[in-house]
Design a protein around this motif. Structure first.
Motif, short mmCIF file in Angstrom:
data_model
loop_
_atom_site.label_atom_id
_atom_site.label_comp_id
_atom_site.label_asym_id
_atom_site.label_seq_id
_atom_site.Cartn_x
_atom_site.Cartn_y
_atom_site.Cartn_z
N SER A 201 0.86 -1.18 0.00
CA SER A 201 0.00 0.00 0.00
C SER A 201 0.89 1.23 0.00
N ARG A 202 0.46 2.26 -0.70
CA ARG A 202 1.27 3.47 -0.78
C ARG A 202 1.38 4.16 0.58
N GLU A 203 0.38 3.99 1.44
CA GLU A 203 0.44 4.59 2.77
C GLU A 203 1.61 4.02 3.57
N ALA A 280 -0.38 12.21 -4.39
CA ALA A 280 -1.54 11.34 -4.63
C ALA A 280 -1.11 9.89 -4.68
N ARG A 283 -0.58 8.66 -1.30
CA ARG A 283 -1.78 8.81 -0.47
C ARG A 283 -1.52 9.74 0.72
#
Length: 404
Positions: A201-203, A280, A283
């Protein structure tokens, strides 16, 4: 080897918590960062405990000892005890049943070595008896800690396959604790599996990346990551670590505290559209996205009028923009210190003041007010009433003449 005594071990309520969890009988130990940092003599902020007791038993015992218990991750064996001086996480001993690079299916165990074996690095697998301080070391973590070497437990490729985030964690821990060249096997594995980061996940990537960048001096590690293509799969825009070196020099000269987002901005091209796209992709929050874009709008003339810049975009962002400029360290340090000691002025006029001076309600009010504000800024934000009124009279008079 024993864990040295320290103030963090005397936190209010900790003795009662350990008694409730049968620490005296060997059921519960200090684990993770508190042991590692305690052995290094570093400040310990977070206390983590591991226990043979199941999570439901932990909840019951804490409630019986009148300690607030929060089931923060009870499905994975974690309960948080809320003490007066801060929370303490308690996790039941576990072993991995299966992993997919992002998450693990676990089962509980009563084997301390089995629990230690599922951790990432040897220096993170140490545990200590809370009463005697005796350190339990199953994988040579104490020796690695003394050598300031960050080494995976077992085969690095296998550990990375279990959790791809361990690639970034390796570099963060090397930047924080490592000394000299990184462990060769670990570096080779991280380089070979860098594309695995794309499955995360980018987070999680953003969180780990910003932690790396916020370290006191991540320069060598970021250079290493750039050279070995670690950023390429998720942040191909980061191709050169040199801008970070320039920023670090300016931070030191100005006494500025480390800031991960500011340092990320230094590594990216000065392009607001691109910065927004990267934010973006990672995130980032709206606030962080706006700040990253603002920093990407940095311009060569920022250093010439720092107070006007601060008035337009805020003191924090203005200081960041100055630190990111290509001006000399001494000039930047002087400008940044001046801004820190400067209180943003408040424009003393409103639309109602202009209407009282004869401007008709409508677009002309906002237009004239902006003209007065620009003149006020150009004159150095004068605070005296006479100076502001004189400015207003001249510009309002001109606006009235033009409207006739």
């Amino acid at each position: 080897m024993k864990l040295p005594g320290a103030e963090w071990q005397k936190r209010k309520g900790l003795e009662r918590l350990l008694a409730a969890l049968d620490a005296a009988a060997g059921e519960t130990r200090f684990v993770g960062g508190s042991v590692r940092d305690g052995l290094l003599g570093l400040p310990v902020s977070d206390i983590d405990l591991a226990t043979r007791l199941g999570p439901e038993a932990v909840m019951e015992r804490l409630q019986g000892a009148h300690i607030k218990a929060v089931p923060t991750g009870i499905a994975h064996g974690t309960v948080t005890a809320v003490l007066a001086d801060g929370p303490v996480e308690i996790t039941t001993l576990r072993r991995d049943v299966s992993t997919d690079g992002r998450r693990a299916t676990i089962a509980y165990t009563d084997d301390w070595r089995e629990d230690a074996a599922r951790r990432d690095f040897t220096i993170n697998a140490l545990s200590a008896d809370p009463l005697t301080g005796e350190v339990h070391d199953y994988f040579g973590g104490a020796e690695d800690l003394e050598a300031r070497r960050v080494r995976f437990i077992g085969d690095p490729l296998t550990r990375i396959a279990e959790d791809h985030l361990r690639i970034l964690r390796f570099f963060r821990f090397h930047a924080r604790f490592g000394r000299g060249a990184p462990d060769a096997a670990a570096l080779e594995a991280c380089t070979a599996r860098a594309n695995d980061l794309m499955a995360l996940s980018r987070e999680r990537i953003a969180d780990e990346l910003l932690k790396i960048l916020a370290l006191p001096d991540p320069m060598e590690t970021v250079t290493l990551m750039t050279r070995h293509g670690i950023f390429a799969p998720v942040l191909p825009e980061i191709a050169d670590a040199a801008p970070l070196a320039r920023l670090l020099e300016r931070e030191r000269a100005s006494g500025s505290r480390p800031d991960g987002l500011r340092r990320l901005a230094a590594l990216l091209p000065a392009d607001a559209t691109l910065a927004t796209s990267v934010a973006a992709r990672l995130r980032l929050s709206r606030k962080a996205t706006k700040r990253l874009a603002t920093l990407a709008e940095r311009a060569a003339n920022d250093i010439s009028e720092p107070k006007m810049l601060a008035y337009r975009i805020g003191t924090e962002e203005a200081c960041d923009r100055l630190l990111l400029s290509e001006a000399g360290p001494a000039a930047i340090a002087s400008a940044v210190r001046a801004l820190r000691d400067w209180s943003l002025p408040v424009f003393p006029l409103s639309g109602g003041d202009l209407i009282a001076m004869g401007i008709k309600p409508g677009p002309a009010v906002a237009r004239t007010l902006q003209a007065i504000e620009r003149a006020w800024m150009a004159q150095g934000f004068p605070t005296g009433g006479d100076a502001v009124r004189s400015l207003a009279r001249d510009i309002v008079g001109q606006a009235l003449r033009e409207s006739q």
